[in-house]
Design an enzyme around this catalytic site. Structure first.
Site: not given
Length: 429
Positions: A258, A375
């Site tokens: 990211k 996640c």
């Protein structure tokens, strides 16, 4: 790992007292999984087994398994046939037993257990139908997840919990994120086609491969043309929406997917934190490969929740809080996670997430944004966390975000996503 629950139930039925040797236990569990797959293959295709280069024991086993009630045989072999579709190695029945015993005999710490291993595996062959039927009636054996995990999902997703558990046992697709600073999705797709790799575009900069393959076989890796990143994780950069000139914080950065995506999206000043120095070095390596390192990027090993340790007091325009979690949303990629976690870990990680999110909110400038991400598919780490955060911070304005992404089949492109949760907040001026 995807069949460890079933193997554990079979072991419990076959061995009253497992010797206190973790290596033997591991060998026994693996042997049971592979042996069951061999039996299922023999039962499913006895003709093929008869023509394969095997000896009499495999054919005899196939005939024994195929005998009796056909419906019961199909039920008993269901788990094994699923294993065949998941690329569990399939060998002749006698080969599995022989190689397992040889493996035990070759290790000094296991040699004394080879007789026990041989006896357990042969007892499994003699009673496989009944043993499987009993094992598949247990929660752990049927779903290949810990009972507490199944219970949490059943409570959180009463309509989808079974589909979630089944999906967790199917390996996820391999998805690439194109480095748009070095090429375009169309250009990379053309290079993949030239290399004989079938792929299709997914989202703004994603490409999903028809079949996973080693990164070294995919053109452009060393040149930094792409990164491996799940489609759900690729949503973070577009949600945070960095613009040129912004000061951005990636608070829990490793391994850096990211981080890189944010730098690919805009010309920003970025600070990346991680509490693990070794993992932070992976961030640096990824940025160098992608050509994204430079004076505009600062990497620091620090605890994101200990703001005084690392913050210089200058507020950020945008903060990515991809906080630590149980990783329950990526279990199809890391099937060992379900067995490594404990139920108490959910509350423990939720407490850590609260501490990090509250600390990071202090660093967001008025009018700036914080993206909370995990996640995980457990509500305690996602929806509940976001609701409680909004309640604690009256200056937090909830902005549109996907919320809970679930790895469920039959949902179009979304079925390719890992389990993820996103909540986006703006700080009121």
């Amino acid at each position: 790992m995807r069949r460890l629950g079933l193997a554990g139930e079979l072991r419990s039925a076959l061995v009253r007292r497992v010797p206190p040797n973790p290596l033997f236990d591991a060998l026994l569990l693996v042997s049971l999984v592979v042996l069951d797959a061999a039996c299922a293959a023999a039962a499913a295709s006895p003709a093929a087994t008869a023509t394969a280069p095997t000896t009499a024991p495999a054919t005899t086993a196939a005939a024994a398994l195929a005998a009796g009630d056909e419906q019961k045989g199909r039920q008993a072999d269901a788990a094994g046939r699923v294993a065949l579709r998941r690329d569990v190695p399939v060998y002749a029945v006698h080969t599995v037993v022989d190689q397992a015993v040889c493996a035990a005999a070759s290790q000094s710490r296991l040699a004394s257990y080879k007789g026990l291993l041989n006896g357990v595996l042969r007892n499994f062959l003699r009673g496989r139908d009944e043993l499987l039927e009993r094992a598949l009636h247990t929660t752990r054996g049927r779903w290949n997840h810990p009972e507490w995990w199944v219970r949490l999902l059943e409570r959180a997703y009463p309509d989808d919990w079974q589909a979630l558990l089944l999906a967790a046992d199917e390996p996820g697709p391999m998805t690439l994120r194109v480095n748009v600073r070095r090429n375009t999705p169309a250009e990379l797709l053309a290079r993949l086609r030239q290399a004989g790799i079938e792929a299709q575009p997914l989202g703004a900069a994603g490409i999903v491969l028809a079949r996973p393959c080693p990164v070294q076989q995919i053109p452009g890796f060393e040149q930094g043309l792409w990164s491996v990143q799940d489609a759900a994780a690729q949503q973070a950069a577009s949600l945070l929406a960095p613009a040129d000139g912004m000061r951005v914080l990636d608070a829990c950065a490793a391994p850096g997917g990211k981080t890189a995506h944010l730098l690919e999206s805009a010309d920003i000043e970025l600070q990346a934190l991680d509490a693990d120095a070794g993992r932070l070095e992976r961030v640096a390596q990824n940025l160098r490969r992608l050509g994204l390192d430079g004076p505009q990027v600062s990497l620091r090993c620090a605890d994101a929740a200990d703001v005084e340790q690392w913050w210089d007091g200058r507020p950020y325009d945008a903060v990515l809080a991809d906080v630590p979690c149980t990783a329950s949303g990526i279990v199809r990629r890391h099937p060992d996670i379900r067995w490594l976690r404990r139920e108490a870990d959910v509350a423990r990680t939720a407490a850590l997430q609260r501490r990090i999110a509250d600390a990071l909110w202090r660093t967001v400038k008025p009018g700036g944004r914080l993206l909370y991400a995990t996640c995980s598919i457990f509500p305690q780490e996602g929806r509940v966390q976001a609701e409680q955060f909004a309640g604690r911070h009256p200056d937090a304005l909830r902005l549109p975000a996907p919320g809970q992404l679930l790895p469920l089949p039959g949902q179009g492109a979304a079925s390719l996503y890992d389990g993820f949760y996103y909540a986006l907040f703006a700080k009121k001026p």
